[in-house]
Design a protein around this motif. Structure first.
Motif, PDB file in Angstrom:
ATOM      1  N   ASN A  61       0.794  -1.224   0.000  1.00 48.91           N
ATOM      2  CA  ASN A  61       0.000   0.000   0.000  1.00 48.91           C
ATOM      3  C   ASN A  61       0.824   1.271   0.000  1.00 48.91           C
ATOM      4  N   ILE A  62       2.053   1.195   0.441  1.00 51.83           N
ATOM      5  CA  ILE A  62       2.870   2.406   0.517  1.00 51.83           C
ATOM      6  C   ILE A  62       3.998   2.369  -0.514  1.00 51.83           C
ATOM      7  N   CYS A  63       4.861   1.376  -0.374  1.00 53.88           N
ATOM      8  CA  CYS A  63       6.063   1.366  -1.216  1.00 53.88           C
ATOM      9  C   CYS A  63       5.712   1.227  -2.695  1.00 53.88           C
ATOM     10  N   ILE A  64       4.927   0.219  -3.022  1.00 49.76           N
ATOM     11  CA  ILE A  64       4.623  -0.026  -4.430  1.00 49.76           C
ATOM     12  C   ILE A  64       3.772   1.104  -5.014  1.00 49.76           C
ATOM     13  N   GLU A  65       2.758   1.566  -4.253  1.00 47.20           N
ATOM     14  CA  GLU A  65       1.895   2.633  -4.754  1.00 47.20           C
ATOM     15  C   GLU A  65       2.668   3.938  -4.936  1.00 47.20           C
ATOM     16  N   LEU A  66       3.468   4.305  -3.945  1.00 48.42           N
ATOM     17  CA  LEU A  66       4.221   5.559  -4.055  1.00 48.42           C
ATOM     18  C   LEU A  66       5.290   5.478  -5.137  1.00 48.42           C
ATOM     19  N   THR A  67       5.888   4.316  -5.294  1.00 47.87           N
ATOM     20  CA  THR A  67       6.898   4.172  -6.358  1.00 47.87           C
ATOM     21  C   THR A  67       6.257   4.352  -7.727  1.00 47.87           C
ATOM     22  N   LYS A  68       5.105   3.748  -7.908  1.00 51.45           N
ATOM     23  CA  LYS A  68       4.396   3.897  -9.177  1.00 51.45           C
ATOM     24  C   LYS A  68       3.974   5.344  -9.393  1.00 51.45           C
ATOM     25  N   TYR A  69       3.444   5.991  -8.363  1.00 59.90           N
ATOM     26  CA  TYR A  69       3.016   7.376  -8.477  1.00 59.90           C
ATOM     27  C   TYR A  69       4.209   8.306  -8.684  1.00 59.90           C
ATOM     28  N   ASP A 114       0.288  22.346  -9.408  1.00 63.06           N
ATOM     29  CA  ASP A 114      -0.732  21.319  -9.240  1.00 63.06           C
ATOM     30  C   ASP A 114      -0.083  19.938  -9.051  1.00 63.06           C
ATOM     31  N   THR A 115       0.934  19.682  -9.823  1.00 67.26           N
ATOM     32  CA  THR A 115       1.646  18.398  -9.682  1.00 67.26           C
ATOM     33  C   THR A 115       2.263  18.277  -8.298  1.00 67.26           C
ATOM     34  N   ASP A 116       2.860  19.327  -7.820  1.00 63.34           N
ATOM     35  CA  ASP A 116       3.518  19.281  -6.519  1.00 63.34           C
ATOM     36  C   ASP A 116       2.487  19.132  -5.401  1.00 63.34           C
ATOM     37  N   GLU A 117       1.363  19.794  -5.527  1.00 63.70           N
ATOM     38  CA  GLU A 117       0.332  19.665  -4.503  1.00 63.70           C
ATOM     39  C   GLU A 117      -0.246  18.257  -4.480  1.00 63.70           C
ATOM     40  N   ARG A 118      -0.432  17.670  -5.651  1.00 63.93           N
ATOM     41  CA  ARG A 118      -0.900  16.281  -5.685  1.00 63.93           C
ATOM     42  C   ARG A 118       0.145  15.340  -5.086  1.00 63.93           C
ATOM     43  N   ARG A 119       1.410  15.634  -5.311  1.00 66.35           N
ATOM     44  CA  ARG A 119       2.472  14.832  -4.691  1.00 66.35           C
ATOM     45  C   ARG A 119       2.403  14.924  -3.178  1.00 66.35           C
ATOM     46  N   ILE A 120       2.168  16.129  -2.666  1.00 65.69           N
ATOM     47  CA  ILE A 120       2.107  16.315  -1.219  1.00 65.69           C
ATOM     48  C   ILE A 120       0.912  15.566  -0.636  1.00 65.69           C
ATOM     49  N   LYS A 121      -0.238  15.624  -1.308  1.00 65.74           N
ATOM     50  CA  LYS A 121      -1.413  14.899  -0.824  1.00 65.74           C
ATOM     51  C   LYS A 121      -1.164  13.394  -0.810  1.00 65.74           C
ATOM     52  N   LYS A 122      -0.550  12.893  -1.875  1.00 61.61           N
ATOM     53  CA  LYS A 122      -0.259  11.461  -1.931  1.00 61.61           C
ATOM     54  C   LYS A 122       0.729  11.067  -0.848  1.00 61.61           C
ATOM     55  N   LEU A 123       1.718  11.912  -0.614  1.00 62.64           N
ATOM     56  CA  LEU A 123       2.696  11.620   0.430  1.00 62.64           C
ATOM     57  C   LEU A 123       2.030  11.651   1.807  1.00 62.64           C
ATOM     58  N   SER A 124       1.101  12.588   2.007  1.00 57.30           N
ATOM     59  CA  SER A 124       0.396  12.641   3.295  1.00 57.30           C
ATOM     60  C   SER A 124      -0.436  11.380   3.505  1.00 57.30           C
ATOM     61  N   GLN A 125      -1.027  10.862   2.441  1.00 53.05           N
ATOM     62  CA  GLN A 125      -1.761   9.600   2.557  1.00 53.05           C
ATOM     63  C   GLN A 125      -0.816   8.462   2.935  1.00 53.05           C
ATOM     64  N   GLY A 126       0.400   8.490   2.383  1.00 55.68           N
ATOM     65  CA  GLY A 126       1.398   7.479   2.755  1.00 55.68           C
ATOM     66  C   GLY A 126       1.775   7.572   4.219  1.00 55.68           C
ATOM     67  N   TYR A 127       1.857   8.824   4.730  1.00 54.38           N
ATOM     68  CA  TYR A 127       2.147   8.992   6.154  1.00 54.38           C
ATOM     69  C   TYR A 127       1.030   8.407   7.007  1.00 54.38           C
ATOM     70  N   VAL A 128      -0.209   8.644   6.605  1.00 53.45           N
ATOM     71  CA  VAL A 128      -1.345   8.128   7.371  1.00 53.45           C
ATOM     72  C   VAL A 128      -1.389   6.599   7.296  1.00 53.45           C
ATOM     73  N   LEU A 129      -1.118   6.052   6.117  1.00 57.90           N
ATOM     74  CA  LEU A 129      -1.121   4.594   5.958  1.00 57.90           C
ATOM     75  C   LEU A 129      -0.052   3.940   6.820  1.00 57.90           C
ATOM     76  N   PHE A 130       1.031   4.657   7.039  1.00 62.04           N
ATOM     77  CA  PHE A 130       2.112   4.109   7.857  1.00 62.04           C
ATOM     78  C   PHE A 130       1.608   3.769   9.256  1.00 62.04           C
ATOM     79  N   ALA A 131       0.724   4.621   9.774  1.00 61.89           N
ATOM     80  CA  ALA A 131       0.150   4.363  11.097  1.00 61.89           C
ATOM     81  C   ALA A 131      -1.062   3.441  11.011  1.00 61.89           C
ATOM     82  N   ASP A 132      -1.912   3.668   9.978  1.00 67.74           N
ATOM     83  CA  ASP A 132      -3.134   2.861   9.874  1.00 67.74           C
ATOM     84  C   ASP A 132      -2.819   1.389   9.635  1.00 67.74           C
ATOM     85  N   THR A 133      -1.743   1.102   8.908  1.00 67.17           N
ATOM     86  CA  THR A 133      -1.393  -0.293   8.623  1.00 67.17           C
ATOM     87  C   THR A 133      -1.167  -1.066   9.908  1.00 67.17           C
ATOM     88  N   GLU A 134      -0.505  -0.441  10.848  1.00 64.23           N
ATOM     89  CA  GLU A 134      -0.272  -1.114  12.128  1.00 64.23           C
ATOM     90  C   GLU A 134      -1.508  -1.041  13.019  1.00 64.23           C
TER      91      GLU A 134
END
Length: 583
Positions: free
Chosen positions: A97-105, A218-238
């Motif tokens: 959910n984090i590594c593969i998705e963020l790498t692709k994005y 716009d690209t940078d803001e979308r990157r930040i949103k995606k990265l913030s989702q990765g931060y949340v997933l880091f905690a939600d996964t556990e």
């Protein structure tokens, strides 16, 4: 506020900022990957730990699981193994959910940014090209205008020169007019290029570059949103597996709470209770007057086993279960014959027959294993495990009862099957189109045969249980003991001494066919704590302090198989020796 309006002149800043953002995403992906590796290694170590401390099948530790404290430890290992599985699940979800998705994005963002930067570069190159054209037209206009001025001055000078001919004057004026015309064309071209450049520059700074900068924003803001989702997933996964981890921890706590110390003691009693009676008191033997003839029969009502063939030594305390306390050899050794009673005291006591030594040796024979002709036949002849006669009375009754229960269940299955086959046969007879009744005859016959066999086994084990129950109630160290055939022996001690040859009771013979066989490797050593005559075949004699090799450890029946340096082998009572097994 947007980048195109506020940062119209900060192209380099925007370029570096967007690159740093992509680098941060890549760094976070690497961080999560290392975290997943840590989780996987942690889970692997936990699984190896649980595997290391889990009992193997058939081991003594597995047999100890009947006790609640041992079972609780197994439950802890199981819960810890499940906990390790949840750590693996955390690593797997983080990777997916984090590594593969963020790498692709991240690859998509890099491609999009590259495309926007290429557009900006093209717009800048187009503006620079227009500026170059403007500059060239400007320089040409400047050059041509100077040439026109020079041509006009030359024509005016020629016109004022009195020596110049009319043709020269006309030629100079024509040349000046032509240069002036060329200069005017260059001026118009310069004006046109300037107008073109200004328009393109206006589009560049007010339209093209702001649009590109806004796209990068716009690209940078979308990157930040995606990265913030990765931060949340880091905690939600556990957090998602925390309920299961909590259940694992609750299971570990429950395992500790469920331990019942009292029940463990009861289980140990039920498992190892032998059913034998405690030995009676020792008889006082007055050697100053010979063996007491007048002692009552009740004083010898419970003859003792080998440990209780004691002689005089009243000053030392006898501890039956303390191996460190050694009994004097005169108290345990059956080789020391008591003094012969004096004629003045009359005939020997009927309790000892004609020879006290014969009585002692006969009592030893009752406690040792049955005679085994040789160790070759020992290997080929199995213990009578069917009737469980090798077990103590209490344990034998439990095993017989368990066997009866198993046979009863199996018999009930056969009875149910027989009834079902009978009903099916009736249905076939009433409705032949459903089947042939004769086809069920072999199955019915086989079921009846099985039922007959099981009933026979059930009767056999019930008889053994009845016999074991009676025998368990009457097993005592007394003269009315059971002989090897299971019949009560009411012979007098004198008759016993006649039937027993002391020399045969003391020494054990081994057949010659044992020679030449490969001997089993010793598994330890033992030191004799007491003398043991080895009066039954299959046993071996030993002296106090003698060191022997252990060939086979105690299987729960109280006997250990040992060997001397001369390859003589036999069984000794486990409690008669201090045994040290090899690790």
């Amino acid at each position: 506020m947007d980048w195109g309006t506020e940062l119209w002149d900060q192209y380099d800043i925007i370029d570096k900022h967007t690159q740093y953002g992509l680098d941060l995403v890549e760094k976070y992906v690497k961080f999560v990957k290392e975290r997943t590796e840590i989780e996987q290694n942690y889970a692997k170590q936990l699984r190896n730990l649980t595997k290391k401390y889990s009992p193997k099948r058939g081991s003594k530790e597995e047999q100890e699981c009947r006790f609640s404290n041992h079972q609780a430890f197994l439950d802890i290992l199981n819960e810890l193994n499940d906990y390790a599985g949840q750590r693996e699940l955390i690593a797997e979800n983080m990777m997916m959910n984090i590594c593969i998705e963020l790498t692709k994005y991240l690859q998509e963002l890099k491609q999009e940014r590259k495309m926007h930067l290429i557009e900006a570069k093209k717009a800048q190159q187009s503006l620079e090209g227009t500026y170059k054209q403007l500059d060239n037209s400007k320089k040409r206009f400047e050059r041509e205008w100077r040439e026109a001025e020079k041509a006009a001055q030359y024509a005016e000078k020629t016109d004022q020169d009195l020596n110049a001919t009319k043709a020269d004057v006309e030629k100079a004026k024509h040349q000046a007019h032509m240069r002036t015309h060329i200069a005017e064309e260059c001026r118009n071209d310069y004006a046109s290029q300037l107008q073109k450049y200004n328009k393109e520059q206006s589009n560049f700074y007010f339209t093209d570059m702001p649009l590109i900068f806004n796209k990068l924003q716009d690209t940078d803001e979308r990157r930040i949103k995606k990265l913030s989702q990765g931060y949340v997933l880091f905690a939600d996964t556990e957090r998602h597996v925390m309920p299961i981890i909590g259940k694992c921890l609750e299971g570990i706590s429950r395992a500790g709470v469920n331990i019942n110390s009292r029940n463990d003691s009861i289980v140990l009693i039920e498992q190892h209770k032998s059913g034998f009676e405690r030995p009676g008191d020792l008889e006082f033997e007055d050697y100053s007057q010979g063996i007491n003839r007048a002692s009552s029969d009740s004083s010898l009502g419970t003859p003792k086993g080998p440990l209780e063939l004691l002689s005089k030594n009243r000053n030392k305390t006898f501890r039956l279960f303390n191996k460190k306390t050694k009994l004097p050899s005169s108290m345990l050794s059956p080789f020391s014959t008591p003094p012969t009673p004096s004629p003045a005291n009359g005939p020997p006591s009927p309790k000892f027959g004609r020879d006290p030594l014969s009585y002692c040796l006969k009592e030893i024979n009752k406690t040792v294993k049955p005679r085994i002709s040789s160790f070759r036949t020992l290997k080929k002849t199995s213990v009578d495990a069917e009737g469980f006669t090798h077990l103590p009375p209490e344990q034998r009754r439990k095993r017989l009862q368990q066997k009866i229960d198993d046979i009863s269940k199996e018999l009930q299955k056969e009875v149910d099957q027989s009834e079902a086959l009978g009903k099916m046969k009736d249905v076939y007879e009433k409705n032949p189109q459903m089947g042939d009744p004769a086809s069920l005859t072999p199955q019915i016959a086989q079921t009846a045969q099985n039922m007959e066999r099981l009933r026979g086994e059930l009767n056999k084990y019930e008889c053994w249980l009845t016999e074991a129950g009676g025998r368990g109630d009457s097993i005592r160290y007394s003269t009315h003991s059971l002989n090897n055939n299971g019949a009560h022996n009411h012979n007098s001690l004198g008759a016993l001494s006649d039937e027993t040859d002391p020399s045969q009771a003391i020494y054990t013979e081994f057949d010659d066919d044992f020679e030449g066989e490969e001997l089993a490797a010793p598994i330890g050593q033992c030191t004799a704590l007491y003398n043991f005559p080895g009066s039954s075949e299959g046993t071996i004699s030993m002296q106090e302090g003698e060191v022997l090799f252990v060939v086979e450890e105690d299987k729960g029946d109280g006997w250990t198989r040992v060997r001397r340096n001369n390859s003589d082998e036999g069984y000794i009572p486990t409690s008669y020796a201090n045994i040290t097994l090899n690790k």
